[in-house]
Scaffold this motif. Structure first.
Motif, PDB file in Angstrom:
ATOM      1  N   VAL A  87       0.716  -1.226   0.248  1.00 39.39           N
ATOM      2  CA  VAL A  87       0.290  -0.389   0.285  1.00 39.39           C
ATOM      3  C   VAL A  87       0.671   1.591  -0.151  1.00 39.39           C
ATOM      4  N   GLY A  88       2.378   0.964   0.815  1.00 43.94           N
ATOM      5  CA  GLY A  88       3.009   2.614   0.975  1.00 43.94           C
ATOM      6  C   GLY A  88       3.673   2.368  -0.395  1.00 43.94           C
ATOM      7  N   ILE A  89       3.867   1.822  -0.883  1.00 41.83           N
ATOM      8  CA  ILE A  89       4.652   2.208  -2.221  1.00 41.83           C
ATOM      9  C   ILE A  89       4.056   2.534  -3.341  1.00 41.83           C
ATOM     10  N   GLY A 149       1.852   6.803  -6.701  1.00 41.93           N
ATOM     11  CA  GLY A 149       0.403   7.709  -7.373  1.00 41.93           C
ATOM     12  C   GLY A 149       0.571   8.964  -7.391  1.00 41.93           C
ATOM     13  N   PHE A 150       1.543   9.321  -5.988  1.00 39.14           N
ATOM     14  CA  PHE A 150       1.898  10.969  -5.845  1.00 39.14           C
ATOM     15  C   PHE A 150       3.234  10.993  -7.291  1.00 39.14           C
ATOM     16  N   ILE A 151       4.002   9.953  -7.088  1.00 38.11           N
ATOM     17  CA  ILE A 151       5.377  10.620  -8.523  1.00 38.11           C
ATOM     18  C   ILE A 151       4.376  10.840  -9.924  1.00 38.11           C
ATOM     19  N   CYS A 152       3.481   9.716 -10.080  1.00 40.22           N
ATOM     20  CA  CYS A 152       2.952   9.926 -11.075  1.00 40.22           C
ATOM     21  C   CYS A 152       1.975  11.572 -11.241  1.00 40.22           C
ATOM     22  N   LEU A 153       1.350  11.822 -10.077  1.00 39.12           N
ATOM     23  CA  LEU A 153       0.692  12.606 -10.298  1.00 39.12           C
ATOM     24  C   LEU A 153       1.318  13.823 -10.895  1.00 39.12           C
ATOM     25  N   ARG A 154       2.552  13.930  -9.685  1.00 39.35           N
ATOM     26  CA  ARG A 154       3.760  15.328  -9.409  1.00 39.35           C
ATOM     27  C   ARG A 154       4.280  15.308 -10.976  1.00 39.35           C
TER      28      ARG A 154
END
Length: 134
Positions: A120-122, A127-132
């Motif tokens: 879940v953490g990974i 997800g945050f990296i893709c959104l940035r």
């Protein structure tokens, strides 16, 4: 002088359930129908499906003729032992064994909690990296 009839349990009869060794139970009698399987007008699969249980209803529902019932007597090898339980008694686990199982299950749950949390953490970080990047 009366002849002695061999008694079989349902468990014994149910172990003979192959084309090479086939027994059926009908009306409290046990029949070894192995030599007749290839000649059975309904096919051997019908007879094999009747093994391991009391096949009286199946036999009667098929509407067998009087000659079929007479022929069946040639294959009678004994009678069903009605004093034996039809279903073998189940082993009941002791409370101690159940408690041990529960404790072992809880230990495994505690031991392997890190794997789902890491996944879940990974996923959240990815997800945050893709959104940035967008």
């Amino acid at each position: 002088m009366p002849t002695l009839t061999k008694l079989y349990t349902m468990e014994e009869a149910s172990q003979h359930n192959t084309k090479d060794d086939c027994w059926v139970v009908i009306d409290g009698k046990v029949y070894d129908v192995t030599p007749y399987l290839d000649e059975h007008p309904g096919g051997d699969d019908v007879v094999l499906a009747a093994t391991g249980k009391d096949a009286t209803d199946d036999f009667e529902d098929a509407g067998h003729s009087k000659s079929a019932k007479e022929l069946m007597q040639n294959f009678c090898i004994g009678e069903l032992d009605t004093s034996a339980p039809i279903i073998p008694e189940l082993e009941i686990a002791s409370k101690k064994e159940t408690a041990n199982y529960s404790r072992n299950l809880m230990d495994l749950t505690k031991q392997y909690w890190a794997v789902p949390v890491a996944i879940v953490g990974i996923s959240v970080v990815a997800g945050f990296i893709c959104l940035r990047k967008k």
